[in-house]
Motif scaffolding. Structure first.
Motif, PDB file in Angstrom:
ATOM      1  N   ARG A   1       9.688  69.989   2.811  1.00  0.00           N
ATOM      2  CA  ARG A   1       8.482  70.558   2.196  1.00  0.00           C
ATOM      3  C   ARG A   1       7.878  71.673   3.034  1.00  0.00           C
ATOM      4  O   ARG A   1       7.027  72.407   2.574  1.00  0.00           O
ATOM      5  N   LYS A   2       8.295  71.774   4.275  1.00  0.00           N
ATOM      6  CA  LYS A   2       7.748  72.819   5.143  1.00  0.00           C
ATOM      7  C   LYS A   2       8.724  73.981   5.269  1.00  0.00           C
ATOM      8  O   LYS A   2       9.934  73.765   5.254  1.00  0.00           O
ATOM      9  N   GLY A   3       8.183  75.171   5.445  1.00  0.00           N
ATOM     10  CA  GLY A   3       9.041  76.327   5.703  1.00  0.00           C
ATOM     11  C   GLY A   3       9.435  76.336   7.174  1.00  0.00           C
ATOM     12  O   GLY A   3       8.738  75.771   8.020  1.00  0.00           O
ATOM     13  N   GLY A   4      10.548  76.939   7.471  1.00  0.00           N
ATOM     14  CA  GLY A   4      10.961  77.129   8.860  1.00  0.00           C
ATOM     15  C   GLY A   4      11.605  75.920   9.504  1.00  0.00           C
ATOM     16  O   GLY A   4      11.902  75.941  10.696  1.00  0.00           O
ATOM     17  N   THR A   5      11.835  74.863   8.734  1.00  0.00           N
ATOM     18  CA  THR A   5      12.443  73.673   9.345  1.00  0.00           C
ATOM     19  C   THR A   5      13.943  73.890   9.584  1.00  0.00           C
ATOM     20  O   THR A   5      14.508  73.275  10.477  1.00  0.00           O
ATOM     21  N   GLY A   6      14.547  74.746   8.746  1.00  0.00           N
ATOM     22  CA  GLY A   6      15.968  75.034   8.943  1.00  0.00           C
ATOM     23  C   GLY A   6      16.835  74.741   7.729  1.00  0.00           C
ATOM     24  O   GLY A   6      18.045  74.566   7.866  1.00  0.00           O
ATOM     25  N   LYS A   7      16.238  74.745   6.541  1.00  0.00           N
ATOM     26  CA  LYS A   7      17.032  74.469   5.325  1.00  0.00           C
ATOM     27  C   LYS A   7      18.147  75.513   5.155  1.00  0.00           C
ATOM     28  O   LYS A   7      19.304  75.171   4.948  1.00  0.00           O
ATOM     29  N   THR A   8      17.758  76.790   5.239  1.00  0.00           N
ATOM     30  CA  THR A   8      18.758  77.845   5.027  1.00  0.00           C
ATOM     31  C   THR A   8      19.808  77.818   6.129  1.00  0.00           C
ATOM     32  O   THR A   8      21.004  77.978   5.871  1.00  0.00           O
ATOM     33  N   THR A   9      19.358  77.553   7.358  1.00  0.00           N
ATOM     34  CA  THR A   9      20.305  77.473   8.477  1.00  0.00           C
ATOM     35  C   THR A   9      21.324  76.375   8.209  1.00  0.00           C
ATOM     36  O   THR A   9      22.528  76.608   8.296  1.00  0.00           O
ATOM     37  N   VAL A  10      20.851  75.204   7.846  1.00  0.00           N
ATOM     38  CA  VAL A  10      21.765  74.082   7.570  1.00  0.00           C
ATOM     39  C   VAL A  10      22.664  74.430   6.373  1.00  0.00           C
ATOM     40  O   VAL A  10      23.874  74.218   6.412  1.00  0.00           O
TER      41      VAL A  10
ATOM     42  N   LEU B   1      17.726  65.894  11.795  1.00  0.00           N
ATOM     43  CA  LEU B   1      16.767  66.494  12.736  1.00  0.00           C
ATOM     44  C   LEU B   1      17.293  67.851  13.155  1.00  0.00           C
ATOM     45  O   LEU B   1      18.442  67.974  13.588  1.00  0.00           O
ATOM     46  N   ASN B   2      16.449  68.850  13.034  1.00  0.00           N
ATOM     47  CA  ASN B   2      16.843  70.203  13.431  1.00  0.00           C
ATOM     48  C   ASN B   2      15.854  70.723  14.471  1.00  0.00           C
ATOM     49  O   ASN B   2      14.708  70.260  14.546  1.00  0.00           O
ATOM     50  N   GLN B   3      16.340  71.684  15.254  1.00  0.00           N
ATOM     51  CA  GLN B   3      15.531  72.294  16.318  1.00  0.00           C
ATOM     52  C   GLN B   3      15.052  71.222  17.301  1.00  0.00           C
ATOM     53  O   GLN B   3      13.916  71.250  17.773  1.00  0.00           O
ATOM     54  N   ALA B   4      15.924  70.288  17.545  1.00  0.00           N
ATOM     55  CA  ALA B   4      15.572  69.189  18.446  1.00  0.00           C
ATOM     56  C   ALA B   4      15.683  69.651  19.902  1.00  0.00           C
ATOM     57  O   ALA B   4      16.604  70.393  20.242  1.00  0.00           O
TER      58      ALA B   4
ATOM     59  N   ARG C   1      13.380  76.028  -1.920  1.00  0.00           N
ATOM     60  CA  ARG C   1      12.196  76.622  -1.287  1.00  0.00           C
ATOM     61  C   ARG C   1      11.250  75.522  -0.816  1.00  0.00           C
ATOM     62  O   ARG C   1      11.242  74.415  -1.378  1.00  0.00           O
ATOM     63  N   SER C   2      10.463  75.854   0.186  1.00  0.00           N
ATOM     64  CA  SER C   2       9.512  74.888   0.730  1.00  0.00           C
ATOM     65  C   SER C   2       8.291  74.802  -0.191  1.00  0.00           C
ATOM     66  O   SER C   2       8.097  75.657  -1.039  1.00  0.00           O
ATOM     67  N   SER C   3       7.502  73.781   0.019  1.00  0.00           N
ATOM     68  CA  SER C   3       6.207  73.587  -0.665  1.00  0.00           C
ATOM     69  C   SER C   3       6.261  73.731  -2.172  1.00  0.00           C
ATOM     70  O   SER C   3       5.339  74.257  -2.774  1.00  0.00           O
TER      71      SER C   3
ATOM     72  N   GLY D   1      22.299  65.512  14.955  1.00  0.00           N
ATOM     73  CA  GLY D   1      21.251  66.478  14.632  1.00  0.00           C
ATOM     74  C   GLY D   1      21.597  67.810  15.271  1.00  0.00           C
ATOM     75  O   GLY D   1      22.604  67.938  15.955  1.00  0.00           O
ATOM     76  N   LEU D   2      20.753  68.795  15.025  1.00  0.00           N
ATOM     77  CA  LEU D   2      20.989  70.111  15.621  1.00  0.00           C
ATOM     78  C   LEU D   2      19.902  70.377  16.657  1.00  0.00           C
ATOM     79  O   LEU D   2      18.715  70.214  16.367  1.00  0.00           O
ATOM     80  N   ARG D   3      20.326  70.765  17.842  1.00  0.00           N
ATOM     81  CA  ARG D   3      19.354  71.107  18.892  1.00  0.00           C
ATOM     82  C   ARG D   3      18.807  72.510  18.638  1.00  0.00           C
ATOM     83  O   ARG D   3      19.398  73.298  17.902  1.00  0.00           O
ATOM     84  N   TYR D   4      17.721  72.802  19.308  1.00  0.00           N
ATOM     85  CA  TYR D   4      17.198  74.163  19.259  1.00  0.00           C
ATOM     86  C   TYR D   4      18.144  75.038  20.069  1.00  0.00           C
ATOM     87  O   TYR D   4      18.288  74.843  21.276  1.00  0.00           O
ATOM     88  N   ARG D   5      18.823  75.967  19.426  1.00  0.00           N
ATOM     89  CA  ARG D   5      19.782  76.829  20.121  1.00  0.00           C
ATOM     90  C   ARG D   5      19.667  78.258  19.600  1.00  0.00           C
ATOM     91  O   ARG D   5      19.710  78.481  18.371  1.00  0.00           O
ATOM     92  N   ALA D   6      19.613  79.194  20.541  1.00  0.00           N
ATOM     93  CA  ALA D   6      19.524  80.620  20.167  1.00  0.00           C
ATOM     94  C   ALA D   6      20.732  81.035  19.326  1.00  0.00           C
ATOM     95  O   ALA D   6      20.635  81.937  18.493  1.00  0.00           O
ATOM     96  N   ALA D   7      21.857  80.355  19.519  1.00  0.00           N
ATOM     97  CA  ALA D   7      23.084  80.716  18.787  1.00  0.00           C
ATOM     98  C   ALA D   7      22.861  80.704  17.269  1.00  0.00           C
ATOM     99  O   ALA D   7      23.427  81.537  16.553  1.00  0.00           O
ATOM    100  N   TYR D   8      22.040  79.791  16.780  1.00  0.00           N
ATOM    101  CA  TYR D   8      21.805  79.738  15.333  1.00  0.00           C
ATOM    102  C   TYR D   8      21.095  80.999  14.859  1.00  0.00           C
ATOM    103  O   TYR D   8      21.326  81.480  13.756  1.00  0.00           O
ATOM    104  N   GLN D   9      20.225  81.519  15.699  1.00  0.00           N
ATOM    105  CA  GLN D   9      19.468  82.705  15.300  1.00  0.00           C
ATOM    106  C   GLN D   9      20.325  83.967  15.407  1.00  0.00           C
ATOM    107  O   GLN D   9      20.299  84.817  14.520  1.00  0.00           O
ATOM    108  N   THR D  10      21.089  84.091  16.486  1.00  0.00           N
ATOM    109  CA  THR D  10      21.920  85.304  16.639  1.00  0.00           C
ATOM    110  C   THR D  10      23.021  85.331  15.578  1.00  0.00           C
ATOM    111  O   THR D  10      23.350  86.384  15.054  1.00  0.00           O
ATOM    112  N   ALA D  11      23.540  84.160  15.240  1.00  0.00           N
ATOM    113  CA  ALA D  11      24.625  84.127  14.249  1.00  0.00           C
ATOM    114  C   ALA D  11      24.131  84.611  12.883  1.00  0.00           C
ATOM    115  O   ALA D  11      24.768  85.469  12.267  1.00  0.00           O
ATOM    116  N   VAL D  12      23.005  84.095  12.426  1.00  0.00           N
ATOM    117  CA  VAL D  12      22.568  84.474  11.072  1.00  0.00           C
ATOM    118  C   VAL D  12      22.256  85.963  10.969  1.00  0.00           C
ATOM    119  O   VAL D  12      22.494  86.576   9.924  1.00  0.00           O
ATOM    120  N   ARG D  13      21.784  86.547  12.048  1.00  0.00           N
ATOM    121  CA  ARG D  13      21.495  87.997  12.029  1.00  0.00           C
ATOM    122  C   ARG D  13      22.750  88.802  11.724  1.00  0.00           C
ATOM    123  O   ARG D  13      22.675  89.884  11.176  1.00  0.00           O
TER     124      ARG D  13
END
Ligand code: ADP
Ligand code: MG
Length: 228
Positions: free
Chosen positions: A9-18, A135-138, A86-88, A168-180
């Protein structure tokens, strides 16, 4: 074809990433996979636009038209349809969950996020859809131990009536650089920790979505049908 709804229900949790990481893992496992982007922010489509070369198809979709979409994808021979929601928007989440064979609820391990998915868990339970929470961004382990935040989150989730994925997925910069770059983390570096955890999540999910028939049951079913 199986339909997987990725919810929270929240944005930014990582739905699109997953959604995109799992879609790439499924495509690499030779499944014909399509991501339906139900979010007007169109992040999954943004990711696909950055991507060079092949990989999962990403299409724009509306929650109200999922039944028709499913029929079309079934005819097209799609194996896995991933709904990136989408969230919310509880109504759209409900529509996605209703059309799904399996739901993955994504949450960060923090109080507000965990509270907010309580309603999503209720929705999925009311619809009797098989599901798990991921669990994401753990935060990472400290001295080999899970941080207290994770232990508290898992305890809170215990009352939601849904299993928490054992990976679960840890908080990792790799997820952010990859999607870019329109990639999945496992494509940037197949030996990375991100790649390792995504592959583990995919293996777990695959077993849930396509359960293997226990060998002993099949001959028994055949014998029973044969006798009928
Ligand atoms: N495990 C993770 N580690 C680091 N950053 C992450 C992780 N998961 C998601 N992010 C980042 O958090 C932001 C929100 O993720 P996104 O998948 O767009 O969430 P949602 O689709 O739920 O709104 C993005 O910038 C994404 O790259
Ligand atoms: Mg998103």
């Amino acid at each position: 074809m199986r339909t997987l709804a990725v919810l929270s229900r929240k944005g930014g949790t990582g739905k699109t990433t997953v959604a995109v990481q799992i879609a790439v893992a499924a495509a690499k496992a030779k499944r014909r996979v399509v991501v339906a982007d139900l979010d007007p922010q169109r992040s999954a489509l943004d990711w696909r636009r950055e991507r060079i070369g092949d990989g999962p198809r990403v299409i724009e979709a509306k929650a109200g038209a999922l039944f028709t979409l499913k029929q079309a994808e079934m005819r097209a021979g799609t194996d896995l349809l991933v709904l990136d929601t989408r969230s919310s928007n509880d109504q759209e989440s409900a529509e996605a969950a209703r059309e799904a064979d399996f739901c993955v609820i994504v949450t960060r391990p923090c109080f507000f996020d965990v509270r907010s998915i309580q309603r999503t868990a209720e929705l999925v339970n009311n619809l009797r859809k098989p599901a798990f929470i991921v669990l994401n961004q753990a935060p990472s382990r400290r001295n080999g131990e899970e941080p207290r935040l994770i232990r508290e989150t898992v305890e809170m989730l215990d009352s939601y009536g849904l299993p928490v994925a054992p990976v679960g997925l840890r908080y990792r910069a790799a997820y952010q650089t990859a999607v870019r770059a329109g990639l999945a983390a496992q494509e940037m570096d197949p030996d990375s920790l991100a790649a390792f955890e995504i592959n583990a999540l995919w293996r777990h999910l695959k077993r849930e979505i396509w359960p293997v028939q226990p060998k002993a049951v099949q001959p028994m079913v055949e014998r029973m049908l044969g006798a009928a």
